[in-house]
Write an enzyme that holds these catalytic residues in place. Structure first.
Site, PDB file in Angstrom:
ATOM      1  N   TYR A 124       0.847  -1.215   0.000  1.00 46.32           N
ATOM      2  CA  TYR A 124       0.000   0.000   0.000  1.00 46.32           C
ATOM      3  C   TYR A 124       0.873   1.253   0.000  1.00 46.32           C
ATOM      4  O   TYR A 124       0.644   2.190  -0.776  1.00 46.32           O
ATOM      5  CB  TYR A 124      -0.871  -0.079   1.254  1.00 46.32           C
ATOM      6  N   LYS A 157       1.097   4.139  -2.822  1.00 47.97           N
ATOM      7  CA  LYS A 157       0.727   5.526  -2.497  1.00 47.97           C
ATOM      8  C   LYS A 157       1.876   6.490  -2.802  1.00 47.97           C
ATOM      9  O   LYS A 157       1.633   7.638  -3.183  1.00 47.97           O
ATOM     10  CB  LYS A 157       0.303   5.637  -1.029  1.00 47.97           C
TER      11      LYS A 157
HETATM   12  N1  LIG Z   1     -10.144   6.406   5.122  1.00 52.16           N
HETATM   13  C1  LIG Z   1      -8.963   6.911   5.417  1.00 52.16           C
HETATM   14  O1  LIG Z   1      -8.701   7.431   6.525  1.00 52.16           O
HETATM   15  C2  LIG Z   1      -7.867   6.893   4.362  1.00 52.16           C
HETATM   16  C3  LIG Z   1      -6.547   7.220   4.769  1.00 52.16           C
HETATM   17  C4  LIG Z   1      -5.548   7.282   3.797  1.00 52.16           C
HETATM   18  C5  LIG Z   1      -5.852   7.000   2.469  1.00 52.16           C
HETATM   19  N2  LIG Z   1      -7.143   6.660   2.113  1.00 52.16           N
HETATM   20  C6  LIG Z   1      -7.420   6.382   0.703  1.00 52.16           C
HETATM   21  O2  LIG Z   1      -8.652   6.984   0.329  1.00 52.16           O
HETATM   22  C7  LIG Z   1      -9.291   6.167  -0.662  1.00 52.16           C
HETATM   23  C8  LIG Z   1     -10.721   5.827  -0.237  1.00 52.16           C
HETATM   24  O3  LIG Z   1     -10.693   5.050   0.942  1.00 52.16           O
HETATM   25  P1  LIG Z   1     -12.002   4.710   1.797  1.00 52.16           P
HETATM   26  O4  LIG Z   1     -11.558   4.767   3.202  1.00 52.16           O
HETATM   27  O5  LIG Z   1     -13.152   5.505   1.326  1.00 52.16           O
HETATM   28  O6  LIG Z   1     -12.186   3.157   1.411  1.00 52.16           O
HETATM   29  P2  LIG Z   1     -13.538   2.269   1.169  1.00 52.16           P
HETATM   30  O7  LIG Z   1     -13.098   0.850   1.316  1.00 52.16           O
HETATM   31  O8  LIG Z   1     -14.635   2.769   2.013  1.00 52.16           O
HETATM   32  O9  LIG Z   1     -13.894   2.572  -0.360  1.00 52.16           O
HETATM   33  C9  LIG Z   1     -13.069   2.157  -1.423  1.00 52.16           C
HETATM   34  C10 LIG Z   1     -13.966   1.838  -2.603  1.00 52.16           C
HETATM   35  O10 LIG Z   1     -13.124   1.477  -3.738  1.00 52.16           O
HETATM   36  C11 LIG Z   1     -13.775   0.456  -4.450  1.00 52.16           C
HETATM   37  N3  LIG Z   1     -12.818  -0.302  -5.255  1.00 52.16           N
HETATM   38  C12 LIG Z   1     -11.848  -1.145  -4.807  1.00 52.16           C
HETATM   39  N4  LIG Z   1     -11.189  -1.697  -5.833  1.00 52.16           N
HETATM   40  C13 LIG Z   1     -11.727  -1.170  -6.972  1.00 52.16           C
HETATM   41  C14 LIG Z   1     -11.437  -1.344  -8.366  1.00 52.16           C
HETATM   42  N5  LIG Z   1     -10.475  -2.183  -8.775  1.00 52.16           N
HETATM   43  N6  LIG Z   1     -12.172  -0.636  -9.255  1.00 52.16           N
HETATM   44  C15 LIG Z   1     -13.153   0.220  -8.846  1.00 52.16           C
HETATM   45  N7  LIG Z   1     -13.483   0.393  -7.555  1.00 52.16           N
HETATM   46  C16 LIG Z   1     -12.756  -0.292  -6.616  1.00 52.16           C
HETATM   47  C17 LIG Z   1     -14.412  -0.398  -3.366  1.00 52.16           C
HETATM   48  O11 LIG Z   1     -15.472  -1.215  -3.892  1.00 52.16           O
HETATM   49  C18 LIG Z   1     -14.902   0.654  -2.362  1.00 52.16           C
HETATM   50  O12 LIG Z   1     -16.244   1.006  -2.585  1.00 52.16           O
HETATM   51  C19 LIG Z   1      -8.392   4.952  -0.856  1.00 52.16           C
HETATM   52  O13 LIG Z   1      -7.523   5.168  -1.960  1.00 52.16           O
HETATM   53  C20 LIG Z   1      -7.591   4.898   0.422  1.00 52.16           C
HETATM   54  O14 LIG Z   1      -6.349   4.244   0.259  1.00 52.16           O
HETATM   55  C21 LIG Z   1      -8.142   6.580   3.040  1.00 52.16           C
END
Ligand SMILES: NC(=O)c1ccc[n+]([C@@H]2O[C@H](COP(=O)([O-])OP(=O)(O)OC[C@H]3O[C@@H](n4cnc5c(N)ncnc54)[C@H](O)[C@@H]3O)[C@@H](O)[C@H]2O)c1
Length: 304
Positions: free
Chosen positions: A165, A169
């Site tokens: 990851y 990133k």
């Molecule tokens: N939530 C946090 O605090 C946080 C922190 C750092 C980074 N992020 C990043 O923010 C982004 C969103 O995270 P989140 O927390 O909303 O996650 P989440 O799991 O709630 O949502 C991610 C979505 O991506 C979709 N997805 C996964 N693989 C896919 C693919 N191959 N094609 C299309 N859709 C796909 C999933 O079905 C899901 O609905 C991610 O890139 C994550 O790494 C989140």
């Protein structure tokens, strides 16, 4: 409904849940027509379903907005292309793409398998490339250019148990900066967002997050970055963290300190010269790790 994005067409990947869903809903509420992409998978990337993307489209339509669902896997070239083709076929242009989709497969580096490495890098890094590639080919030729937004994480600095990851990133930041440089003359901007927000993904973080907010906080920043207000400020090649009430900008990577040899380098000369002259730049995350280990050790010694 506002009009921050009136007339714009925006595609959001991973828009079925969490942060992506909030971005799609906020963009539509500000007047954008939205392509809602989601492969509908579990946190580790399994069991795809087209229902999640469709249900967000229904939510947007119920609120009076316009949206179309694409349930493709963005780690494929065809998936990235379909998102852009759908925007063009349905709405005639593509002004912004926001690559939010992501999965996690946590494992210590020395135990990590190819099945844990490849899909994580493919979803995050390649999944940003496929959409940026298809969108930028259109944006460079269209009036008004366009905006590319990638999603990174504070973990691009390194991660104890998520090397896959973290590497993806870090790659997204370099991809965003390359897009900012390569597309500058075509009026296309590129930025990255490192969010901290309560979602099913952040619920998996083993330690307590001190600064955290809601997906809606992240969505507000993304809407701004997609808007003409941000384009007027010439914001490009930037990485922003948003965590609840905090927004922070990350430094550009640059050489910190240099030294020069008078003759050719040898390992011996470097050994004498490097520690005192060039030195190191301590890793903040390593210091945190050491503090946590010291606190845990102090707790384990009740009379200390
Ligand atoms: N939530 C946090 O605090 C946080 C922190 C750092 C980074 N992020 C990043 O923010 C982004 C969103 O995270 P989140 O927390 O909303 O996650 P989440 O799991 O709630 O949502 C991610 C979505 O991506 C979709 N997805 C996964 N693989 C896919 C693919 N191959 N094609 C299309 N859709 C796909 C999933 O079905 C899901 O609905 C991610 O890139 C994550 O790494 C989140």
């Amino acid at each position: 409904m506002g009009n921050f994005l009136a007339g714009k067409v925006v595609a959001v990947t991973g828009a079925g849940r969490g942060i992506g869903r909030a971005v799609a809903i906020a963009a539509a509420a500000e007047g954008a027509r939205v392509v809602v992409n989601d492969y509908g998978v579990s946190v580790d990337g399994g069991e795809p379903s087209s229902e999640v993307a469709e249900s967000v489209v229904k939510e947007i339509e119920a609120a009076g907005g316009q949206a179309v669902a694409v349930a493709d896997d963005i780690s494929t070239m065809a998936g990235g292309q379909r998102i852009v083709d759908t925007a063009l076929a349905r709405y005639g242009r593509i002004d912004g793409v926001v690559c939010v989709a992501g999965i996690l497969r946590e494992r210590m580096l020395f135990n990590m398998s190819e099945e844990e490495w490849d899909p994580v890098v493919a979803t995050h890094l390649k999944g940003t490339f496929t959409v940026f590639r298809a969108a930028s080919a259109v944006m460079r030729k269209q009036d008004g250019g366009g905006t590319l937004i990638g999603f990174t994480s504070g973990n691009h600095q390194g991660s104890v148990a998520q090397a896959n990851y973290s590497a993806a990133k870090g790659g997204i930041i370099s991809l965003v900066r390359s897009a900012a440089l390569g597309l500058h003359k075509y009026g296309v901007t590129a930025n990255a967002v490192a969010p901290v927000a309560r979602t099913r993904m952040s619920a998996n973080v083993p330690m307590e997050l001190k600064e955290i907010g809601e997906p809606e906080d992240v969505a507000a920043l993304v809407v701004y970055l997609l808007s003409d207000r941000a384009r007027k400020e010439r914001i490009t090649g930037q990485v922003y963290t948003v965590a609840g009430p905090k927004i922070a900008v990350w430094a550009q990577p640059r050489e910190l300190r240099a030294g020069y040899a008078e003759g050719p380098w040898t390992p011996e000369r470097i050994a004498d010269f490097l520690p005192g002259t060039v030195g190191t730049d301590p890793m903040p995350m390593l210091a945190q790790l050491e503090e946590m280990a010291a606190a845990a050790a102090a707790k384990a010694r009740p009379n200390a």
